[in-house]
Design a protein around this motif. Structure first.
Motif, PDB file in Angstrom:
ATOM      1  N   LEU A   1     -20.648  -2.232  68.578  1.00  0.00           N
ATOM      2  CA  LEU A   1     -19.946  -3.155  69.564  1.00  0.00           C
ATOM      3  C   LEU A   1     -20.432  -3.567  70.715  1.00  0.00           C
ATOM      4  N   LEU A   2     -21.268  -2.527  71.305  1.00  0.00           N
ATOM      5  CA  LEU A   2     -22.105  -2.637  72.403  1.00  0.00           C
ATOM      6  C   LEU A   2     -23.217  -3.755  72.143  1.00  0.00           C
ATOM      7  N   GLN A   3     -23.785  -3.595  71.251  1.00  0.00           N
ATOM      8  CA  GLN A   3     -24.735  -4.490  70.763  1.00  0.00           C
ATOM      9  C   GLN A   3     -23.976  -5.833  70.701  1.00  0.00           C
ATOM     10  N   LEU A   4     -23.197  -5.836  69.991  1.00  0.00           N
ATOM     11  CA  LEU A   4     -22.629  -7.277  69.593  1.00  0.00           C
ATOM     12  C   LEU A   4     -22.090  -7.933  70.967  1.00  0.00           C
ATOM     13  N   MET A   5     -21.669  -7.205  71.949  1.00  0.00           N
ATOM     14  CA  MET A   5     -21.369  -7.839  73.351  1.00  0.00           C
ATOM     15  C   MET A   5     -22.571  -8.248  74.044  1.00  0.00           C
ATOM     16  N   ARG A   6     -23.607  -7.353  73.946  1.00  0.00           N
ATOM     17  CA  ARG A   6     -24.801  -7.904  74.683  1.00  0.00           C
ATOM     18  C   ARG A   6     -25.492  -9.257  74.072  1.00  0.00           C
TER      19      ARG A   6
END
Length: 142
Positions: A11-16
């Motif tokens: 999720l964090l990678q997607l948002m970044r």
């Protein structure tokens, strides 16, 4: 890696990645991230009041006012008196906004991001993300 950590990292990678792409497009048309977000949200609710847009963005109205002032000066939006209540203005996109790269980019990202996902997968994903969001909001209240 445990599944719970893997999901959160994804999720964090997607948002970044989304943020990086979005920031670059916004900057290319002379917008800040917050102004581009206001503009692309207005696409979905054109004719809304400042208060309604602020609520949708989950920001304070005075914060949004500064963004809208800049968008209006940049020729991206116009304010028109709200029918039936001359004290309020409705917000509308200009041709410049409709034809800007950021609006088209956002449309394309929204479509491409869910490409190949079934309605059932989207519904399940939305349900899981809503629960995660609720959990984050609980953390904020602690």
């Amino acid at each position: 890696m445990p599944q719970n950590i893997r999901v959160l990292e994804m999720l964090l990678q997607l948002m970044r990645e989304l943020r990086r792409n979005y920031d670059a497009r916004a900057e290319a048309v002379g917008l800040t991230m917050s102004r581009a977000r206001a503009l692309t949200t207005l696409v979905q609710m054109e004719g809304a009041t400042q208060a309604a847009l602020a609520a949708k963005l989950e920001i304070e109205a005075p914060t949004l006012k500064r963004q809208l002032d800049a968008l209006e000066q940049g020729g991206f939006i116009e304010r028109r008196p709200l029918e039936g209540d001359a004290r309020k203005n409705a917000l509308f996109l200009t041709d410049r906004a409709r034809n800007s790269d950021i609006v088209e980019f956002t449309r394309r990202v929204r479509a491409d991001l869910i490409d190949g996902l079934s309605e059932a997968e989207l519904a399940n994903t939305a349900q899981v993300l809503e629960r995660l969001l609720d959990n984050v909001k609980k953390l904020s209240r602690q």
